[in-house]
Write a protein that holds these residues in place. Sequence first.
Motif, PDB file in Angstrom:
ATOM      1  N   MET A 147       0.245  -3.237   0.274  1.00  0.00           N
ATOM      2  CA  MET A 147      -0.854  -3.699   0.076  1.00  0.00           C
ATOM      3  C   MET A 147      -0.544  -2.911  -1.525  1.00  0.00           C
ATOM      4  O   MET A 147      -0.916  -4.080  -2.909  1.00  0.00           O
ATOM      5  CB  MET A 147      -1.965  -3.802   0.287  1.00  0.00           C
ATOM      6  CG  MET A 147      -2.517  -4.446   1.748  1.00  0.00           C
ATOM      7  SD  MET A 147      -2.613  -6.201   1.353  1.00  0.00           S
ATOM      8  CE  MET A 147      -3.454  -6.731   2.691  1.00  0.00           C
ATOM      9  N   GLU A 148      -0.603  -2.208  -1.671  1.00  0.00           N
ATOM     10  CA  GLU A 148      -0.253  -1.102  -2.898  1.00  0.00           C
ATOM     11  C   GLU A 148       1.296  -1.306  -3.658  1.00  0.00           C
ATOM     12  O   GLU A 148       1.211  -0.688  -4.887  1.00  0.00           O
ATOM     13  CB  GLU A 148      -1.302  -0.015  -2.852  1.00  0.00           C
ATOM     14  CG  GLU A 148      -2.637   0.974  -2.643  1.00  0.00           C
ATOM     15  CD  GLU A 148      -3.453  -0.386  -3.484  1.00  0.00           C
ATOM     16  OE1 GLU A 148      -2.966  -0.208  -5.123  1.00  0.00           O
ATOM     17  OE2 GLU A 148      -4.108  -0.516  -2.731  1.00  0.00           O
ATOM     18  N   ALA A 149       1.782  -1.642  -2.816  1.00  0.00           N
ATOM     19  CA  ALA A 149       3.387  -1.294  -3.874  1.00  0.00           C
ATOM     20  C   ALA A 149       3.572  -2.681  -4.755  1.00  0.00           C
ATOM     21  O   ALA A 149       2.962  -3.599  -4.619  1.00  0.00           O
ATOM     22  CB  ALA A 149       4.332  -1.584  -2.205  1.00  0.00           C
ATOM     23  N   THR A 150       4.035  -2.646  -5.632  1.00  0.00           N
ATOM     24  CA  THR A 150       4.682  -3.578  -6.673  1.00  0.00           C
ATOM     25  C   THR A 150       4.875  -4.706  -6.445  1.00  0.00           C
ATOM     26  O   THR A 150       4.754  -5.991  -6.830  1.00  0.00           O
ATOM     27  CB  THR A 150       5.759  -2.593  -7.447  1.00  0.00           C
ATOM     28  OG1 THR A 150       5.606  -1.628  -7.551  1.00  0.00           O
ATOM     29  CG2 THR A 150       5.277  -3.821  -9.230  1.00  0.00           C
ATOM     30  N   ALA A 151       6.049  -5.078  -5.487  1.00  0.00           N
ATOM     31  CA  ALA A 151       6.466  -5.866  -4.734  1.00  0.00           C
ATOM     32  C   ALA A 151       6.754  -5.150  -3.315  1.00  0.00           C
ATOM     33  O   ALA A 151       7.069  -4.296  -2.709  1.00  0.00           O
ATOM     34  CB  ALA A 151       7.158  -6.434  -5.704  1.00  0.00           C
ATOM     35  N   VAL A 152       6.454  -6.887  -2.605  1.00  0.00           N
ATOM     36  CA  VAL A 152       6.556  -7.315  -1.027  1.00  0.00           C
ATOM     37  C   VAL A 152       7.663  -8.282  -0.908  1.00  0.00           C
ATOM     38  O   VAL A 152       7.453  -9.296  -1.578  1.00  0.00           O
ATOM     39  CB  VAL A 152       5.312  -6.699  -0.210  1.00  0.00           C
ATOM     40  CG1 VAL A 152       5.426  -7.237   1.432  1.00  0.00           C
ATOM     41  CG2 VAL A 152       4.279  -6.394  -1.049  1.00  0.00           C
ATOM     42  N   VAL A 153       8.530  -7.557  -0.243  1.00  0.00           N
ATOM     43  CA  VAL A 153       9.376  -8.673   0.030  1.00  0.00           C
ATOM     44  C   VAL A 153       9.590  -8.873   2.139  1.00  0.00           C
ATOM     45  O   VAL A 153       9.315  -7.880   2.340  1.00  0.00           O
ATOM     46  CB  VAL A 153      11.301  -8.315   0.230  1.00  0.00           C
ATOM     47  CG1 VAL A 153      12.558  -9.286   1.023  1.00  0.00           C
ATOM     48  CG2 VAL A 153      10.761  -7.527  -0.818  1.00  0.00           C
ATOM     49  N   VAL A 154       9.386 -10.381   2.637  1.00  0.00           N
ATOM     50  CA  VAL A 154       9.159 -10.884   3.755  1.00  0.00           C
ATOM     51  C   VAL A 154      10.726 -11.594   3.854  1.00  0.00           C
ATOM     52  O   VAL A 154      11.422 -11.953   2.865  1.00  0.00           O
ATOM     53  CB  VAL A 154       8.175 -12.112   3.639  1.00  0.00           C
ATOM     54  CG1 VAL A 154       7.023 -10.741   3.389  1.00  0.00           C
ATOM     55  CG2 VAL A 154       8.055 -12.483   2.739  1.00  0.00           C
ATOM     56  N   ASP A 155      10.726 -11.692   4.812  1.00  0.00           N
ATOM     57  CA  ASP A 155      12.145 -12.999   5.241  1.00  0.00           C
ATOM     58  C   ASP A 155      12.199 -14.367   5.296  1.00  0.00           C
ATOM     59  O   ASP A 155      13.121 -14.849   6.049  1.00  0.00           O
ATOM     60  CB  ASP A 155      13.391 -11.998   5.973  1.00  0.00           C
ATOM     61  CG  ASP A 155      13.479 -11.986   7.441  1.00  0.00           C
ATOM     62  OD1 ASP A 155      12.212 -12.275   8.003  1.00  0.00           O
ATOM     63  OD2 ASP A 155      13.798 -11.161   8.257  1.00  0.00           O
TER      64      ASP A 155
END
Length: 444
Positions: A147-155
Amino acid sequence: MIGRHFWPHGSLDSAGHLMELATGFKLAGVHVSVVTPKHAASWAERFSFRECQVYRPIRMFRTGWTARGDRTSSRYIRYLRDWIESNPVACDMVYCDSGREEAIAAVEAARAIKVPSVVRLAGHGSCSDLEYHLHSRTGRRCRAAVMEATAVVVDSASAHRRWLADGGDRERVHRIPVGIGPAPDRGWSSPKRLRRAMARINGDLFVPDSCSVVLSVERLDRSSGVMTLVKSAYSLAQKIQGLQFWIVGDGPLRETIYAQLRSDGLRQSMAMPGSFSSADDVFSAADLMVHAGDEGFEHQIPTAIAAGLPLILANTETAREFFGVTDSDVQTWILRRRAVTIDAGDAERADADASHPDDPPAVDNAGRCVWWFDPKQPKTLRFAIEQIVDNLQQARRRAQQARRVMQRTRSRSESIERFVTLFRQLASGQPRRHSDPTSMENAQ
């Protein structure tokens, strides 16, 4: 890049995907350093792979975490975070290829050295990071870190919707699908020549030229679905003369599977060579592949498609979403092909009937070019294998058609380009833009 598995040990699917991403990023002009754990003290802590520097500074024990001592997840996270922070190789971004313990170390280290962090939520279905987050205190801690990451990638759309429903920030999430790469350059090597070469390395892989090879690349446990093929192996061998089984993988059921196949009298018809650092030749040497579980849709299935290998898939939610088909479509195809197998009076009629409803000159959905079976009805698996073996040339043409469609709709080069674009935007401090302009709309 940070990943849990990188050749030569670990999940073949996640390791293969990490290898492909590292290679793709390097070819796209990104300087890549890979950090991954080692599983034995004898392993080298540093080596080069395809011009990428790979670091293995921290040992992770194969038997999993314990309550205390040097096998705790907290110790592993702390050591990994500290190593990234003190790493002499300067970086503009920290990318983590899974949302598990490594994500905690990646996000905390990136914050400490003041660079962006990107975390990809990996896996599908029961094997996904999203599912892992629900079942332990460590899982919940991992989710909080992502949740704290700068960006989250899903596929996938389902992962996108689920992440938003779990409280993920819609401005930080990017949908980048797993891509299908180009066909492997086999040069002079035909499947039969590849088998002969592999047999000289491992005698268990010897296959007479008149035989057909059924490949399975899955973790050897009950959740993977591999037992559906194992339990059907005897009847398949009795029905189809010369059938060979290559079961690649590792897991708690390895010895059980070997003992069962041996007791069925199939010792000369099967090989269990273990895991490969790169399984490209294995996919190119087989005649067809059977896949039943949720794991494998990040590397194994894409690699099989790129190799033009005829695929037989279990009718699962994960497989249907990957190919963009509905349950009613799959049920219809299973019934049609089952009817063809039962009603055909001879091989010529079987070939003609099998090609009529489901083998048009051109299709816009690769799901029509693969074979499906119902895990609750093992006979449907036998029917699918019979149809492929009876006409391998037709099956290979269908597999090549599936590859063309998937390369157009799920290009690996496009996926890599989206990753690199995201990285450069974040590293330069530019406003973030969604990698897929329609992702938010489709995720509603």
